[in-house]
Enzyme design. Structure first.
Site: not given
Ligand code: OAD
Length: 238
Positions: A148, A119, A104
């Site tokens: 394109c 990513h 983002d």
């Molecule tokens: P996830 O959605 O898997 O995990 C987000 C985590 O953040 C969860 O465990 C929530 O509990 C926590 N969370 C949400 N809001 C929060 C806050 N305000 N403060 C603290 N914790 C909070 O997201 P990612 O780990 O980023 O990849 O996911 C990894 C990848 O999965 C992404 O980059 C994306 C997705 O598929 C691709 O698209 C390749």
């Protein structure tokens, strides 16, 4: 008590690295993937994980772009206190890198300069045929699939499921994590590899994990904080 310890860690450390994910941007109003209200918990015609795959992009670019534009490009949203605090710490010379799984661009918008985007980013787009670059505005203006001028299909410079991460970005991330004195990890389920596996390169004794839900790395944390990362980081003095 936990916040006081985190503040002490921050005050003492001159080599801080942050590793984060979609939970860092939920307080900006963007849904994450696996948390409460996350994209993977919503109902779509196709599983969101499949819609974010390279095979789906090639087979069904129209549906891919509808999802991408509606859910992945953060129109009308911006950084929150977590992003701003990390930028402040970098400016103060204490934080050396932000390593993010997010696409983002909020860390850069908040002022962070050394951001490693594992990513990719929705702000970079290119033609699969001639490699011409296109800004995100072009993608948003196209009613359906963006092409394109040469006729080639344009794709966002994001890592889709089924694709490898950029070796150079991963190499840099490993270097920063391995050298970090204090590693703050937050807003990530640590469920997606190889990104989550990068934490294994940390050998220090100040691993801080700030997350709302439990993760598979909780037992490795030297300091575990269950809470909102924007609130937690935003409450600290830099
Ligand atoms: P996830 O959605 O898997 O995990 C987000 C985590 O953040 C969860 O465990 C929530 O509990 C926590 N969370 C949400 N809001 C929060 C806050 N305000 N403060 C603290 N914790 C909070 O997201 P990612 O780990 O980023 O990849 O996911 C990894 C990848 O999965 C992404 O980059 C994306 C997705 O598929 C691709 O698209 C390749």
């Amino acid at each position: 008590m936990t916040l006081e310890l985190l503040q002490k860690y921050l005050d003492e450390s001159q080599n801080i690295v942050f590793f984060g994910g979609a939970g860092v941007s939920t307080e900006s109003g963007l849904p994450d993937f696996r948390g409460e209200g996350g994209l993977f918990r919503q109902k779509y015609a196709y599983a969101p994980e499949y819609m974010l795959s390279s095979s789906f992009f090639r087979e069904n670019p129209k549906v891919f772009y509808k999802f991408h534009k509606e859910k992945m490009i953060p129109v009308g949203f911006g950084p929150n206190p977590a992003h701003y605090k990390l930028a402040e710490l970098e400016k103060a010379g204490k934080l050396k890198a932000v390593i993010t799984q997010n696409v983002d661009g909020f860390h850069q918008r908040a002022g962070s300069r050394n951001v490693l985007e594992l990513h990719g980013s929705v702000y970079r787009n290119y033609c699969l045929d001639c490699h011409e670059s296109y800004p995100v505005e072009y993608i948003l203006e196209c009613e359906s699939v963006p092409y394109c001028e040469c006729g080639g299909l344009i794709r966002p410079d994001v890592v889709l499921y089924g694709e490898a991460l950029d070796d150079e970005v991963v190499g840099k991330a490993i270097k920063y994590i391995a050298q970090a004195e204090l590693l703050i990890v937050g807003g990530t389920s640590l469920a997606v590899y190889p990104a989550a596996g990068l934490l294994d390169y940390y050998h220090g004794n100040k691993l801080v994990l700030i997350n709302q839900d439990p993760t598979g790395y909780d037992n490795r944390a030297d300091l575990l904080i269950q809470g909102k990362i924007g609130q937690v980081l935003g409450s600290l003095k830099s």
